[in-house]
Design an enzyme around this catalytic site. Structure first.
Site, PDB file in Angstrom:
ATOM      1  N   PRO A  10       0.794  -1.230   0.000  1.00 22.81           N
ATOM      2  CA  PRO A  10       0.000   0.000   0.000  1.00 22.81           C
ATOM      3  C   PRO A  10       0.827   1.281   0.000  1.00 22.81           C
ATOM      4  CG  PRO A  10      -0.171  -1.158   2.109  1.00 22.81           C
ATOM      5  CD  PRO A  10       0.503  -2.087   1.148  1.00 22.81           C
ATOM      6  N   ASN A  11       0.348   2.234  -0.762  1.00 19.93           N
ATOM      7  CA  ASN A  11       0.890   3.594  -0.847  1.00 19.93           C
ATOM      8  C   ASN A  11       2.206   3.713  -1.612  1.00 19.93           C
ATOM      9  OD1 ASN A  11      -1.239   4.880   0.675  1.00 19.93           O
ATOM     10  ND2 ASN A  11      -0.402   3.833   2.466  1.00 19.93           N
ATOM     11  N   ARG A  18       4.616  11.038  -2.470  1.00 16.70           N
ATOM     12  CA  ARG A  18       4.383  10.833  -1.051  1.00 16.70           C
ATOM     13  C   ARG A  18       5.650  11.166  -0.244  1.00 16.70           C
ATOM     14  NH1 ARG A  18       4.664   4.761   1.431  1.00 16.70           N
ATOM     15  NH2 ARG A  18       3.792   5.184   3.464  1.00 16.70           N
ATOM     16  N   TYR A  23      10.788   9.349   1.420  1.00 17.65           N
ATOM     17  CA  TYR A  23      10.831   8.233   0.464  1.00 17.65           C
ATOM     18  C   TYR A  23      11.569   8.528  -0.840  1.00 17.65           C
ATOM     19  CZ  TYR A  23       7.597   5.966   3.631  1.00 17.65           C
ATOM     20  OH  TYR A  23       7.033   5.386   4.735  1.00 17.65           O
ATOM     21  N   ASN A  74       7.897  -5.483  -0.677  1.00 18.74           N
ATOM     22  CA  ASN A  74       7.837  -4.382   0.278  1.00 18.74           C
ATOM     23  C   ASN A  74       6.363  -4.283   0.675  1.00 18.74           C
ATOM     24  OD1 ASN A  74       7.666  -2.037   1.722  1.00 18.74           O
ATOM     25  ND2 ASN A  74       8.887  -0.813   0.289  1.00 18.74           N
ATOM     26  N   ALA A  77       2.992  -0.657   5.115  1.00 21.13           N
ATOM     27  CA  ALA A  77       2.581  -0.729   6.527  1.00 21.13           C
ATOM     28  C   ALA A  77       2.063  -2.111   6.917  1.00 21.13           C
ATOM     29  CB  ALA A  77       1.534   0.341   6.819  1.00 21.13           C
ATOM     30  N   GLU A  98      12.574  -9.281   1.857  1.00 22.70           N
ATOM     31  CA  GLU A  98      11.767  -8.149   2.349  1.00 22.70           C
ATOM     32  C   GLU A  98      12.574  -6.865   2.138  1.00 22.70           C
ATOM     33  OE1 GLU A  98      10.805  -8.533   6.504  1.00 22.70           O
ATOM     34  OE2 GLU A  98      10.064  -6.476   6.639  1.00 22.70           O
ATOM     35  N   HIS A 100      12.636  -2.574   2.360  1.00 20.11           N
ATOM     36  CA  HIS A 100      12.051  -1.293   2.775  1.00 20.11           C
ATOM     37  C   HIS A 100      12.929  -0.165   2.266  1.00 20.11           C
ATOM     38  CE1 HIS A 100       9.033  -3.196   5.164  1.00 20.11           C
ATOM     39  NE2 HIS A 100       9.967  -3.991   5.659  1.00 20.11           N
ATOM     40  N   ARG A 107      12.997   5.046  12.588  1.00 18.78           N
ATOM     41  CA  ARG A 107      11.756   5.824  12.519  1.00 18.78           C
ATOM     42  C   ARG A 107      10.900   5.552  13.770  1.00 18.78           C
ATOM     43  NH1 ARG A 107       9.120   5.093   6.812  1.00 18.78           N
ATOM     44  NH2 ARG A 107       8.008   6.948   7.533  1.00 18.78           N
TER      45      ARG A 107
HETATM   46  C1  DQA Z   1       8.053   1.158   4.097  1.00 19.10           C
HETATM   47  C2  DQA Z   1       8.085   1.355   5.605  1.00 19.10           C
HETATM   48  C3  DQA Z   1       6.704   1.169   6.224  1.00 19.10           C
HETATM   49  O1  DQA Z   1       6.741   1.377   7.612  1.00 19.10           O
HETATM   50  C4  DQA Z   1       5.727   2.159   5.619  1.00 19.10           C
HETATM   51  O2  DQA Z   1       4.434   1.947   6.134  1.00 19.10           O
HETATM   52  C5  DQA Z   1       5.731   2.130   4.127  1.00 19.10           C
HETATM   53  C6  DQA Z   1       7.014   2.070   3.427  1.00 19.10           C
HETATM   54  C7  DQA Z   1       9.413   1.459   3.426  1.00 19.10           C
HETATM   55  O3  DQA Z   1       9.589   1.059   2.292  1.00 19.10           O
HETATM   56  O4  DQA Z   1      10.257   2.124   4.026  1.00 19.10           O
HETATM   57  O5  DQA Z   1       4.686   2.251   3.485  1.00 19.10           O
HETATM   58  O6  DQA Z   1       7.732  -0.188   3.817  1.00 19.10           O
END
Ligand code: DQA
Length: 148
Positions: A10-11, A18, A23, A74, A77, A98, A100, A107
């Site tokens: 998501p996102n 964003r 990011y 990835n 959240a 995984e 990120h 954070r």
């Molecule tokens: C994330 C880290 C997560 O905590 C966050 O909710 C994201 C992006 C990252 O790529 O740093 O959406 O996965």
């Protein structure tokens, strides 16, 4: 040729728009272009998916069981609480990396916990979009070693 399933949660489709201070400026499309390009250079094929919903991510993982040699994910959240995604990844029996973009340990406290980490082959965090490119190299070596 190895086929790699790259899953963005998501996102992540909002990348470049964003919170660019967190990011980065690279857009989602540009990042995916670079992932595909790197995969090709490594003689692999990356098929890339993004979803904002947990069920759809699970469906994509179940589909990937039929064609992928590894999953790079990835989960956004969902990383921090989505046990159903974790279960689907375990069921796939595929190597899991995984990724990120950010260093989640630097954070908020709640981002430090990943329900995916214990079942992942490994994690790559904090290197921005380069993390996906590093993940492709990691998967390449992993698959080569497992076929020896
Ligand atoms: C994330 C880290 C997560 O905590 C966050 O909710 C994201 C992006 C990252 O790529 O740093 O959406 O996965």
């Amino acid at each position: 040729m190895q086929h790699i399933c790259v899953l963005h949660g998501p996102n992540l489709n909002l990348l470049g728009v964003r919170e660019p201070d967190v990011y980065g400026q690279v857009t989602f499309d540009e990042m995916n272009r670079r992932i595909k390009e790197r995969a090709k250079a490594l003689d692999m094929e990356a098929r890339i998916f993004q979803s904002n919903s947990e069920g759809e991510i699970i469906d994509l993982i179940q589909e990937a069981m039929k064609w992928a040699d590894a999953i790079i994910i990835n989960p956004g959240a969902y990383t921090h609480y989505a046990y159903a995604i974790r279960d689907a990844l375990v069921a796939s029996r595929l190597p899991i990396v995984e990724v990120h973009l950010t260093n989640v340990h630097a954070r908020e406290e709640w981002r430090r916990h990943s329900v995916i980490a214990p079942i992942a082959t490994g994690q790559i965090i904090g290197f921005g979009m380069n993390g996906y490119l590093l993940a492709l190299s990691a998967v390449k070596t992993l698959l080569e070693e497992s076929h020896r």
